[in-house]
Design an enzyme around this catalytic site. Sequence first.
Site, PDB file in Angstrom:
ATOM      1  CB  SER A 153      -0.879  -0.148   1.065  1.00  0.00           C
ATOM      2  OG  SER A 153       0.111   0.110   2.451  1.00  0.00           O
ATOM      3  CE1 TYR A 199       8.027   7.548  10.226  1.00  0.00           C
ATOM      4  CE2 TYR A 199       8.313   9.932  10.117  1.00  0.00           C
ATOM      5  CZ  TYR A 199       8.225   8.700   9.736  1.00  0.00           C
ATOM      6  OH  TYR A 199       8.194   8.570   8.195  1.00  0.00           O
TER       7      TYR A 199
END
Length: 661
Positions: free
Chosen positions: A388, A529
């Site tokens: 994806s 992150y």
Amino acid sequence: MHYFVTGATGFIGKRLVKKLLERKGAVVHFLIRKESEGKVADLRSYWGVTAARAVPVFGDLTAKKLGVSADASKALKGKIDHFYHLAAVYDLEADADSQIAVNVDGTRNTVDFAKAIGVGHFHHVSSIAAAGLYEGVFREDMFDEAEGLDHPYFMTKHESEKIVRQESKLPWTVYRPAAVVGDSSTGEMDKIDGPYYFFKLIQRLRQILPPWMPSVGLEGGRINIVPVDFVVDALDHISHQKRSGGACFHLVDPMGYRVGDVLDILSKAAHAPKMNLFVNAALMGFIPKSVKKGLMALAPVRRVYKAIMQDLGLPEDMMTFVNYPTRFDCRETLAALKGSGIACPNFKDYAWRLWDYWERHLDPDLHIDRSLKGTVAGKVVLVTGGSSGIGLAAAHKFAEAGAVTIICGRDQDKLDEACAEAKDKGYQFIAYPADIADMADADRFVKLLIDNHGGVDFLINNAGRSIRRAIEGSYDRFHDFERTMQLNYFGCLRVTMGLLPGMVAKRKGHVVNISSIGVLTNAPRFSAYVASKAALDAWTRCASSEFADQGISFTTINMPLVRTPMIAPTQIYKNVPTLAPEEAADMIAQACIFKPVRIATRLGVTGQVLHAFVPRVAQIVMNTSFRMFPDSSAAKGEKGAKPQLSAEAVAMQQMMRGIHF
């Protein structure tokens, strides 16, 4: 009138022959190798004459008396009025042995042949290089005064001229052209040489900086440039004037330019940044030659220097000539051309034609397949997280380009959907379910790749996890940092290090790591992150240094915000300008084609510069944005709540496209 020309197939020689054949009744005999006989028809077509007026003489410059047969020599004896010797090596990068064989031994063979057939006048086209690195003004009546002849190009040009001066028993004339560039009317040129070596550097500056941006140029010695049409016209005109012989003519630009001026003129022609500030290359002159020689004896220094010159597209010896010290007097040439209308044009007036021709015909990139198909067709490409988002868009590009495209992901249903989508488009993916955050499963997957495909040629480390949550909201969520690091850093390394041995064995491979613009801007709310991606960036820099000599390269892409399922939980991103997955895939394709060390947006680089030079200002800017944007409802554990943004926040989103807020 009968002529004989060596080097008639060369850039100057081909045009000189055409000029000579314009004379009524002229016949040109030209030396050519037997194996090049197939070129004769095209040459005659270019010259626009029949076989009776352009006569090939088969031989070899490196053979005694040019290797011309006895019958051919007998037929030419006493018949040639003017003999032009142009054949030579005009290449700074050529090895010394080949230059000696052609420039020195070839000239001696030519002189012997001309003497044997009894020509009327011998015209030797030498070069200003015969003066070596003479300090000051070199006159046309000077020869023995030459100095600094260490470089083989200078040495062989000087020695070949000495042979003509000392060994020729025929009337002779020497011509010393400056650095010959393309035609001043058309820009036509046949190779990259002299000032053309700087064209790629100027083009690169144009690609990086806008034309109004001031840039720093290199100021050096004087460089003398002449267009080929001036050289041919002057050579033709002067050679037909009656004289007893023993003269020398400098076919140069009476003006001459400094290296910095030439670079500036070419920059303007290329619409590149204007060079407003010049660094004088003579500043390097204070370093003793012994010290320079000692430094270049060190392997690391030699390798770095070689890499820099190669990256700039410059010959390794080029810096030797940047401080070229010689200027050339040409009063005899000017006197000989007086009243003919032949004069060297101003470089400023035709530089744009040289640039235009180079960019259309000679730019090395024109002859390199820079397509994705040319890069990956038939190669094995692995895209992690390829079911994806960015990974899927990239996988489609690779498969369409003919790559053996492998995708992996945790969700078998999504993998099946991706494969069906590829099949509908006329190509296929090879899909493997794998959780690379699980070290054991990552090892299993790597073994499967090696067993089934012999490893990979291109590895796209795209699989990742992002968490948008302020640190003050993460005090009791340490697992956020652990799971992000597990996938984005450890999982990525596990796959990469598992595949690297195979790349090392083949001495080729490219790894693309999808990092984040947040690493450059130090985006608030993304500490987990950004830290995981920063760790990957640091590892990549270390790895690229270790594997640089083993044919393996790495590219880090500091990807801006992309509209993928990963950012869907953050409601404020719905109206934020973001990249489409296809645009992100284009960046990955460019990484594989050009293999740069890093790809980043200008906004990302600006953020990095701010943090490097004015860290306090950068902190204030980022803190302001931190307070301006709220946590997402997902980060707060709320459902259905719609974040309210101020007008200032909406404006900042639009201004800073691609930055994580």
